[in-house]
Design an enzyme around this catalytic site. Sequence first.
Site, short mmCIF file in Angstrom:
data_model
loop_
_atom_site.label_atom_id
_atom_site.label_comp_id
_atom_site.label_asym_id
_atom_site.label_seq_id
_atom_site.Cartn_x
_atom_site.Cartn_y
_atom_site.Cartn_z
N ARG A 169 0.86 -1.18 0.00
CA ARG A 169 0.00 0.00 0.00
C ARG A 169 0.89 1.22 0.00
O ARG A 169 1.98 1.21 0.56
CB ARG A 169 -0.84 0.05 1.28
CG ARG A 169 -1.87 -1.02 1.42
CD ARG A 169 -2.67 -0.88 2.71
NE ARG A 169 -1.82 -0.61 3.86
CZ ARG A 169 -1.84 0.51 4.56
NH1 ARG A 169 -2.66 1.49 4.26
NH2 ARG A 169 -1.03 0.68 5.60
N ARG A 173 -3.07 10.83 0.93
CA ARG A 173 -4.00 11.58 1.78
C ARG A 173 -4.43 12.86 1.09
O ARG A 173 -3.56 13.64 0.72
CB ARG A 173 -3.24 11.98 3.04
CG ARG A 173 -3.87 11.52 4.29
CD ARG A 173 -3.03 11.99 5.44
NE ARG A 173 -2.57 10.87 6.24
CZ ARG A 173 -1.59 10.95 7.11
NH1 ARG A 173 -0.94 12.09 7.29
NH2 ARG A 173 -1.25 9.90 7.82
N ARG A 246 18.79 -6.89 5.26
CA ARG A 246 19.41 -5.66 4.78
C ARG A 246 20.01 -5.00 6.01
O ARG A 246 19.45 -5.07 7.11
CB ARG A 246 18.39 -4.71 4.16
CG ARG A 246 17.99 -5.03 2.76
CD ARG A 246 19.12 -4.97 1.77
NE ARG A 246 19.53 -3.61 1.42
CZ ARG A 246 20.60 -3.34 0.69
NH1 ARG A 246 21.37 -4.30 0.23
NH2 ARG A 246 20.91 -2.08 0.41
N ARG A 277 18.64 8.51 4.57
CA ARG A 277 17.98 9.45 5.48
C ARG A 277 19.04 10.20 6.28
O ARG A 277 20.14 9.70 6.48
CB ARG A 277 17.10 8.71 6.50
CG ARG A 277 16.09 7.79 5.88
CD ARG A 277 14.98 7.45 6.83
NE ARG A 277 15.39 6.67 7.99
CZ ARG A 277 14.59 6.32 8.97
NH1 ARG A 277 13.32 6.70 8.94
NH2 ARG A 277 15.02 5.61 9.98
N GLU A 297 22.16 7.84 7.32
CA GLU A 297 21.85 6.41 7.34
C GLU A 297 22.07 5.83 5.94
O GLU A 297 21.42 6.26 4.99
CB GLU A 297 20.37 6.28 7.73
CG GLU A 297 19.96 4.98 8.33
CD GLU A 297 18.52 5.07 8.84
OE1 GLU A 297 18.28 5.74 9.87
OE2 GLU A 297 17.63 4.50 8.20
N TYR A 345 9.81 -8.12 10.80
CA TYR A 345 9.89 -6.73 11.25
C TYR A 345 8.68 -6.46 12.15
O TYR A 345 7.54 -6.60 11.72
CB TYR A 345 9.88 -5.74 10.06
CG TYR A 345 9.90 -4.32 10.59
CD1 TYR A 345 11.11 -3.68 10.84
CD2 TYR A 345 8.72 -3.66 10.92
CE1 TYR A 345 11.14 -2.41 11.40
CE2 TYR A 345 8.74 -2.39 11.48
CZ TYR A 345 9.95 -1.78 11.71
OH TYR A 345 9.99 -0.53 12.28
N ASP A 347 7.02 -3.48 14.81
CA ASP A 347 7.13 -2.20 15.50
C ASP A 347 7.11 -2.46 17.00
O ASP A 347 6.69 -3.53 17.46
CB ASP A 347 5.96 -1.28 15.09
CG ASP A 347 6.31 -0.47 13.84
OD1 ASP A 347 7.49 -0.12 13.67
OD2 ASP A 347 5.40 -0.18 13.05
P1 FDA Z 1 16.15 -6.25 19.60
O1 FDA Z 1 16.98 -6.51 18.40
O2 FDA Z 1 15.94 -4.83 19.97
O3 FDA Z 1 16.76 -7.01 20.86
C1 FDA Z 1 17.38 -8.29 20.78
C2 FDA Z 1 18.54 -8.29 21.75
O4 FDA Z 1 19.09 -9.60 21.83
C3 FDA Z 1 19.67 -7.37 21.30
O5 FDA Z 1 20.02 -6.50 22.34
C4 FDA Z 1 20.81 -8.33 20.96
O6 FDA Z 1 22.09 -7.78 21.20
C5 FDA Z 1 20.50 -9.49 21.89
N1 FDA Z 1 21.06 -10.77 21.43
C6 FDA Z 1 20.99 -11.31 20.19
N2 FDA Z 1 21.61 -12.50 20.15
C7 FDA Z 1 22.08 -12.74 21.41
C8 FDA Z 1 22.84 -13.79 21.98
N3 FDA Z 1 23.22 -14.86 21.28
N4 FDA Z 1 23.17 -13.71 23.29
C9 FDA Z 1 22.82 -12.63 24.05
N5 FDA Z 1 22.11 -11.59 23.53
C10 FDA Z 1 21.74 -11.64 22.23
N6 FDA Z 1 9.68 0.38 15.77
C11 FDA Z 1 8.78 1.36 16.04
O7 FDA Z 1 7.75 1.10 16.65
N7 FDA Z 1 9.03 2.66 15.64
C12 FDA Z 1 10.15 3.02 14.95
O8 FDA Z 1 10.33 4.19 14.60
C13 FDA Z 1 11.11 1.99 14.67
N8 FDA Z 1 12.25 2.28 14.01
C14 FDA Z 1 13.12 1.27 13.66
C15 FDA Z 1 14.26 1.57 12.91
C16 FDA Z 1 15.11 0.54 12.52
C17 FDA Z 1 16.33 0.88 11.71
C18 FDA Z 1 14.82 -0.80 12.87
C19 FDA Z 1 15.69 -1.94 12.39
C20 FDA Z 1 13.71 -1.10 13.64
C21 FDA Z 1 12.85 -0.07 14.03
N9 FDA Z 1 11.74 -0.33 14.83
C22 FDA Z 1 10.83 0.67 15.09
C23 FDA Z 1 11.49 -1.70 15.34
C24 FDA Z 1 12.08 -1.90 16.76
O9 FDA Z 1 13.48 -1.73 16.71
C25 FDA Z 1 11.71 -3.31 17.24
O10 FDA Z 1 10.33 -3.40 17.42
C26 FDA Z 1 12.39 -3.71 18.57
O11 FDA Z 1 13.75 -3.42 18.59
C27 FDA Z 1 12.22 -5.19 18.78
O12 FDA Z 1 12.75 -5.58 20.04
P2 FDA Z 1 13.39 -7.03 20.21
O13 FDA Z 1 13.65 -7.21 21.66
O14 FDA Z 1 12.56 -8.05 19.50
O15 FDA Z 1 14.76 -6.98 19.36
#
Ligand code: FDA
Length: 363
Positions: A169, A173, A246, A277, A297, A345, A347
């Site tokens: 989508r 607007r 990516r 960005r 970025e 992905y 949020d």
């Molecule tokens: P997250 O990746 O944050 O945490 C996982 C943790 O596990 C990390 O700290 C990692 O180091 C750890 N880990 C991994 N393997 C391990 C291992 N073997 N041993 C020990 N630790 C380990 N959402 C939103 O609502 N608004 C927004 O504006 C954005 N913007 C955004 C920008 C970008 C560039 C990205 C990539 C993502 C967003 N998001 C977002 C999404 C948001 O980042 C996401 O919802 C959360 O980070 C998810 O949290 P998690 O705990 O699932 O993962």
Amino acid sequence: MYDYLIVGSGLFGCVLAHEIKKHGKSCLIIERRNHVGGNLYCEEKEGIHIHKYGAHIFHTSNKIVWNYVNQFVEFNNYINSPVANYKGELYNLPFNMNTFYKLWGNVTPKEAEKKINAQRTVIHGEPKNLEEQAISLVGTDIYMKLIKEYTEKQWGRSCKELPAFIIKRLPVRYTFDNNYFNDRYQGIPVGGYNKLIYALLDGIEVHTGVDYNIYRNEYKNMAPMIIYTGPIDSYYNYQLGNLEYRSLAFKTERFEEVNHQGVAVMNYTAWDVPYTRSIEHKHFEFGKQPVTYVTKEYSTEWVPGEEAYYPVNDMKNSQLYARYRTLAEKERNVLFGGRLAEYTYYDMDEVIEQVLSLVNKIL
Ligand code: FDA
């Protein structure tokens, strides 16, 4: 001994740890990085919170989730209104009457709609690729100036080679409204995201700098139940192959000025600028500091071992994930959750919804 061992201190791990403690159980978090918070983590410089792993704006329409986060921290009234920069011409996003007025000088919604509809009809039948899909949704002018080169920078390939499904989508607007999100609630934690994370982790034991996959033997018997939020393929030592992502590279600069670009998020939609960005962090919190920090970025090809940002949910990777998922479902004392373990992905609000629903099942 603890009741739960949580691998990863991202939002998923932190909300879960808080809930486990609230329900009278114990847990230990181990975190590979040298800080907590996962991708929400901010580095503070001269009073400015720098979103180290990409700009994060909290937005949700779920009142339960909004009330949940507001227990821990107050949110400001930041509204995301990014600006697109196409070869020095500035356009408001998302596509709205301000964008159309700048593009064509249209003054009424009817005129703008007529213009877009005339350009959309260029494509007949099912779109064969992302280019055809985008044109069928918003017409040629918006596609050429605001979508094509930006998307090509993001994915590192031509829009003609990208599958149509990437863009499902493209909201258009017909009002003068630059609010990027349609959600009911939106904002940035007052004092930054770390404040939210520290409040969630109050009273929780965390070991940072510990990669579970390296120290598995030392930790696996510390709790009868493990919640793993790292990449699912890494848990299985990539035995079926790597899931692809990516990636992003960030370059942050300090400027001796109060206001560098006048907006938190500027998208560069042409190839003449190599980054996608630029983020001026202070604007997320209406900062008044005499200096400013701006992060460019760059979208990059991911190689194993680098930070994983966006999953590539094409057929090949979806099938590989399904095979890992089958292994995961056979585990008796390990649950997988969060964006990396589910190769999706999410949020932030969706992550909280998922943890709260998991808590209802396991606690
Ligand atoms: P997250 O990746 O944050 O945490 C996982 C943790 O596990 C990390 O700290 C990692 O180091 C750890 N880990 C991994 N393997 C391990 C291992 N073997 N041993 C020990 N630790 C380990 N959402 C939103 O609502 N608004 C927004 O504006 C954005 N913007 C955004 C920008 C970008 C560039 C990205 C990539 C993502 C967003 N998001 C977002 C999404 C948001 O980042 C996401 O919802 C959360 O980070 C998810 O949290 P998690 O705990 O699932 O993962």
